[in-house]
Design a protein around this motif. Structure first.
Motif, short mmCIF file in Angstrom:
data_model
loop_
_atom_site.label_atom_id
_atom_site.label_comp_id
_atom_site.label_asym_id
_atom_site.label_seq_id
_atom_site.Cartn_x
_atom_site.Cartn_y
_atom_site.Cartn_z
N TYR A 32 0.82 -1.21 0.00
CA TYR A 32 0.00 0.00 0.00
C TYR A 32 0.86 1.26 0.00
CZ TYR A 32 -4.25 -2.63 1.02
OH TYR A 32 -5.32 -3.48 0.94
N SER A 33 0.42 2.23 -0.77
CA SER A 33 0.95 3.58 -0.62
C SER A 33 0.23 4.22 0.56
CB SER A 33 0.70 4.41 -1.89
OG SER A 33 1.43 3.87 -2.97
N MET A 34 0.94 5.07 1.28
CA MET A 34 0.40 5.67 2.49
C MET A 34 0.49 7.18 2.41
SD MET A 34 -0.38 2.97 4.19
CE MET A 34 -0.77 3.72 5.78
N ALA A 35 -0.37 7.84 3.16
CA ALA A 35 -0.37 9.30 3.13
C ALA A 35 -0.82 9.86 4.47
CB ALA A 35 -1.28 9.81 2.02
N TRP A 36 -0.51 11.13 4.63
CA TRP A 36 -1.01 11.92 5.75
C TRP A 36 -1.85 13.06 5.19
CZ3 TRP A 36 -0.40 10.39 10.72
CH2 TRP A 36 0.58 9.43 10.98
N PHE A 37 -3.01 13.24 5.75
CA PHE A 37 -3.87 14.37 5.44
C PHE A 37 -4.15 15.11 6.75
CE2 PHE A 37 -5.51 13.76 1.08
CZ PHE A 37 -4.97 12.52 0.80
N ALA A 97 -3.78 7.52 5.83
CA ALA A 97 -4.61 6.89 4.81
C ALA A 97 -3.80 5.90 4.00
CB ALA A 97 -5.21 7.96 3.90
N ALA A 98 -4.50 4.93 3.41
CA ALA A 98 -3.83 3.88 2.64
C ALA A 98 -4.55 3.63 1.33
CB ALA A 98 -3.78 2.59 3.45
N THR A 99 -3.76 3.29 0.29
CA THR A 99 -4.31 2.96 -1.01
C THR A 99 -3.40 1.96 -1.71
OG1 THR A 99 -4.99 3.82 -3.16
CG2 THR A 99 -3.14 4.90 -2.10
N ARG A 100 -3.99 1.15 -2.59
CA ARG A 100 -3.17 0.24 -3.40
C ARG A 100 -2.61 0.97 -4.62
NH1 ARG A 100 -2.67 -5.01 -2.58
NH2 ARG A 100 -4.05 -6.10 -1.13
N ALA A 101 -3.07 2.16 -4.88
CA ALA A 101 -2.59 2.90 -6.04
C ALA A 101 -1.14 3.32 -5.84
CB ALA A 101 -3.46 4.13 -6.28
N GLY A 102 -0.44 3.45 -6.95
CA GLY A 102 0.95 3.89 -6.88
C GLY A 102 1.17 5.23 -7.52
N THR A 103 0.10 5.80 -8.07
CA THR A 103 0.19 7.12 -8.69
C THR A 103 -0.92 8.01 -8.15
OG1 THR A 103 -1.18 6.40 -10.53
CG2 THR A 103 1.20 6.18 -10.78
N GLY A 104 -0.83 9.30 -8.48
CA GLY A 104 -1.82 10.23 -7.94
C GLY A 104 -1.41 10.55 -6.52
N LEU A 105 -2.12 10.00 -5.58
CA LEU A 105 -1.75 9.99 -4.16
C LEU A 105 -1.94 11.32 -3.46
CD1 LEU A 105 1.52 7.84 -4.20
CD2 LEU A 105 -0.85 7.09 -4.02
N ARG A 106 -2.57 12.31 -4.13
CA ARG A 106 -2.69 13.63 -3.52
C ARG A 106 -4.11 14.00 -3.16
NH1 ARG A 106 1.68 17.26 -7.01
NH2 ARG A 106 3.30 15.67 -7.11
N ARG A 107 -5.06 13.17 -3.58
CA ARG A 107 -6.46 13.52 -3.35
C ARG A 107 -7.07 12.59 -2.31
NH1 ARG A 107 -8.44 12.73 -9.37
NH2 ARG A 107 -7.43 10.74 -8.84
N ASP A 110 -8.26 9.33 -3.65
CA ASP A 110 -7.28 8.31 -4.04
C ASP A 110 -7.16 7.21 -3.00
OD1 ASP A 110 -5.02 10.79 -5.46
OD2 ASP A 110 -6.58 9.59 -6.43
N TYR A 111 -7.72 7.42 -1.79
CA TYR A 111 -7.47 6.54 -0.66
C TYR A 111 -8.71 5.77 -0.24
CZ TYR A 111 -2.97 8.65 -0.61
OH TYR A 111 -1.72 9.05 -0.99
N ASP A 112 -8.46 4.50 0.13
CA ASP A 112 -9.55 3.60 0.47
C ASP A 112 -9.73 3.42 1.98
OD1 ASP A 112 -8.09 1.82 -2.15
OD2 ASP A 112 -10.03 2.84 -2.30
#
Length: 124
Positions: A32-37, A97-107, A110-112
Motif C-alpha cells: 500500500y501507498s500511504m499518506a497523511w492528510f 490513509a492507505a491505497t493500493r494505487a501507486g500514482t496520484g496519491l494527492r487527493r 485516491d485513498y480507500d
C-alpha cells in the motif's frame, strides 16, 4: 482490509516538533501507498505527505515542504510523519490513509482506508 491507528498528536509551541505514528494492520501493508492528510477547523481535508510502498517516491504539500518528513517501516507496519518547525497554521486533525494505487496519491478520493485521526495543536 487495512485498519489504521494514528498516535503522537498533542499540544506544542510554535517552532517545536512532533512525530506522528500510524500503525497498520494487515499482512499486505507493504503493498500500500500511504499518506497523511489534515483537516483544520472550518477547512477541507488536505493532503500533507505521501509515500509509495517502496519509499521510492514521496510527496509533500508546499506548505510543509522542508519541515515535515514521512517515512515507513514495512517490517513493523508503521508509517511516520516527523513534523519540525511547527506553526500555528499546522493546527489540525491529522489522518493516516492507505491505497493500493501507486500514482496520484494527492487527493482524498485516491485513498480507500482511513484512521480516526489525531489532534495536533500548535500554540503561538
Amino acid at each position: 482490509q487495512v485498519q489504521l491507528v494514528e498516535s503522537g498528536g498533542g499540544l506544542v509551541q510554535a517552532g517545536g516538533s512532533l512525530r506522528l505514528s500510524c500503525a497498520a494492520s494487515g499482512r499486505t501493508f507493504s503493498s500500500y501507498s500511504m499518506a497523511w492528510f489534515r483537516r483544520a477547523p472550518g477547512k477541507e481535508r488536505e493532503s500533507v505527505a505521501a509515500i509509495t510502498w517502496s519509499s521510492g517516491y514521496t510527496y509533500y504539500a508546499d506548505s510543509v515542504k522542508g519541515r515535515f518528513t514521512t517515512s515507513r517501516d514495512n517490517a513493523k507496519n508503521m508509517v511516520y510523519l516527523q513534523m519540525n518547525s511547527l506553526k500555528p497554521e499546522d493546527t489540525a486533525v491529522y489522518y493516516c490513509a492507505a491505497t493500493r494505487a501507486g500514482t496520484g496519491l494527492r487527493r482524498v478520493t485516491d485513498y480507500d482506508y482511513w484512521g480516526q485521526g489525531t489532534q495536533v495543536t500548535v500554540s503561538s
